[in-house]
Design an enzyme around this catalytic site. Structure first.
Site, mmCIF file in Angstrom:
data_model
loop_
_atom_site.group_PDB
_atom_site.id
_atom_site.type_symbol
_atom_site.label_atom_id
_atom_site.label_comp_id
_atom_site.label_asym_id
_atom_site.label_seq_id
_atom_site.Cartn_x
_atom_site.Cartn_y
_atom_site.Cartn_z
ATOM 1 N N ALA A 26 -45.409 -14.410 49.713
ATOM 2 C CA ALA A 26 -45.023 -13.683 48.508
ATOM 3 C C ALA A 26 -46.107 -12.719 48.054
ATOM 4 O O ALA A 26 -47.291 -12.920 48.318
ATOM 5 C CB ALA A 26 -44.724 -14.676 47.383
ATOM 6 N N ASP A 136 -48.918 -30.704 44.624
ATOM 7 C CA ASP A 136 -50.019 -29.816 45.042
ATOM 8 C C ASP A 136 -50.849 -29.414 43.817
ATOM 9 O O ASP A 136 -51.160 -28.245 43.626
ATOM 10 C CB ASP A 136 -49.482 -28.576 45.752
ATOM 11 C CG ASP A 136 -50.585 -27.804 46.494
ATOM 12 O OD1 ASP A 136 -51.623 -28.430 46.828
ATOM 13 O OD2 ASP A 136 -50.416 -26.596 46.730
#
Length: 431
Positions: A26, A136
């Site tokens: 991205a 995460d």
């Protein structure tokens, strides 16, 4: 602004502005909502790239998770748009940058550290109440707004309660090694909430210490420390913070402290007067010689996705070195070639150079037969699977002379592996 410049105004609604940064799949731009005039962060994902590496389901999951996350300490997703080739995430624009940038300046005093930690736990408690597990958590995924308030972001590795296996556990290994819970590494299934609590414990340690609790140049050795819960709190930790961190970094998930008990602990319940970016440097940071304890006072992580996104070539080790070094003893690269093919390539190189080979499904050891300046050259290659079709290979010298190792890599290994190295611009290694 790159390939997005041709859009100018996206869907007649958003005016795309300056480039803010990028990840593996991205690019992120500043954008303005033309109807309201408000700033947003526009995350642009290329469909072809994520389909190629088998991550479309992961992106869909991230979208579904973020639509559920309406909390003051979580980055808000406003809307998702799509074209034939791109997916666009219109998200809350957080101006203050990463919490990681603050920690890089040195450890924090208890009050501002508690301020950030209270907001982190509030956000994660909200996620868990909705059956969402982040998986995460680390300072790079914690942003700060202009008022110094924390915002959790990047739900790309998140899981929902409906992803649980019949045993009631999650089984996908993911996250950043230095922040990952021991049961996640163990691959026998884990409770997503307990794993997030471990990561929060590592983050609190880093906020107060300025460095990681589990550190080692060798990732396997670091994993051993994580398995054992082998860490020490610095002398400047208060007894209350030391007690809380020890309970969070309990390697046994069944006895690890719960979020409810964290929020009820005496250290957590103390009122915080810190207001992040509005605090003076002397108030927020604990300045002194001890700032530089442990790896120069900076956290070092080995996040494979970050490795790939920040490099166009083969040798990625400069990204993880505190100082520039001429002699490098490790290489990392990504590939979409099966592990068996990577191993075959390494065997071919070994055969031409008279190296003996020891191998398993995820590692190869090459041992030179002739003595060099510092004995026989030994090389280890470890293979890590991010998805079934997307691998990261870490190559290291474990014996012999560094110069001879670099010469071998440049003359033999690099050319032999050139065709299988994946880069952000394509599937091969650039010349």
């Amino acid at each position: 602004m790159g390939s997005e410049a041709k859009y100018g105004v996206l869907r007649g609604k958003y005016e795309l502005g300056r480039f803010l940064g990028h990840g593996t799949f991205a690019k992120v731009y500043h954008a303005r909502n033309l109807a309201t005039g408000n700033s947003v962060a526009m995350k642009v994902v290329g469909k072809e790239k994520i389909i190629r590496v088998g991550m479309m389901e992961q992106v869909k999951r991230e979208i579904s998770v973020m639509k559920m996350m309406k909390h003051p300490s979580i980055v808000e997703l406003y809307e998702v748009m799509a074209s034939k080739t791109k997916i666009y995430f219109s998200m809350e624009f957080v101006r203050g940058g990463e919490l990681f940038a603050k920690i890089a300046k040195g450890r924090l005093r208890e009050d501002p550290a508690r301020h950030y930690f209270q907001q982190l736990i509030s956000a994660i408690d909200f996620c868990h109440s909705r059956g969402v597990y982040h998986r995460d958590l680390k300072p790079e995924n914690l942003l700060l707004d202009e008022d110094g308030n924390l915002k959790v972001t990047d739900f790309g590795f998140s899981a929902l309660s409906d992803h649980l296996q019949p045993d009631g556990l999650l089984h996908t290994t993911c996250g950043t090694p230095a922040y990952i819970a021991p049961e996640v590494i163990g691959k026998k299934g884990y409770d997503g909430a307990k794993a997030d609590i471990w990561s929060c414990g590592v983050i609190l340690y880093v906020l107060l210490a300025g460095y990681l609790p589990f550190q080692d140049d060798n990732i396997v050795a670091m994993y051993r420390k994580i398995y054992r819960g082998d860490f020490k709190c610095p002398t400047w930790f208060s007894p209350e913070s030391r007690k809380l961190i020890t309970k969070m970094l309990d390697p046994n998930p069944s006895t690890r402290i719960s979020i409810a008990k964290i929020m009820n602990s005496s250290w957590f319940k103390k009122k915080s007067t810190a207001r992040g970016s509005n605090s003076k440097l002397e108030q927020e940071f604990a300045l002194g010689d001890e700032v530089n304890a442990g790896k120069g006072g900076k956290t070092e992580t080995l996040n494979a996705f970050h490795i790939i996104s920040l490099s166009e070539g083969f040798d990625l080790s400069p990204l993880f070195e505190n100082t520039k070094k001429v002699d490098k003893e490790e290489l990392r690269f990504a590939t979409m070639t099966p592990a068996s093919s990577v191993i075959s390539k390494l065997e071919e190189v070994a055969k031409t150079q008279n190296f003996s080979v020891k191998k398993s499904d995820s590692c190869v050891r090459l041992q030179g037969q002739e003595n060099g300046r510092k004995g026989k050259l030994g090389i280890a290659a470890d293979i890590f699977a991010l998805t079934p079709s997307f691998l990261v290979v870490e190559v290291k010298k474990y014996s012999g002379d560094t110069l001879e190792y670099n010469q071998f890599c440049n003359k033999e290994l690099r050319p032999a592996l050139k065709d299988i190295v994946w880069t952000t611009n394509g599937n091969s290694m650039p010349d």
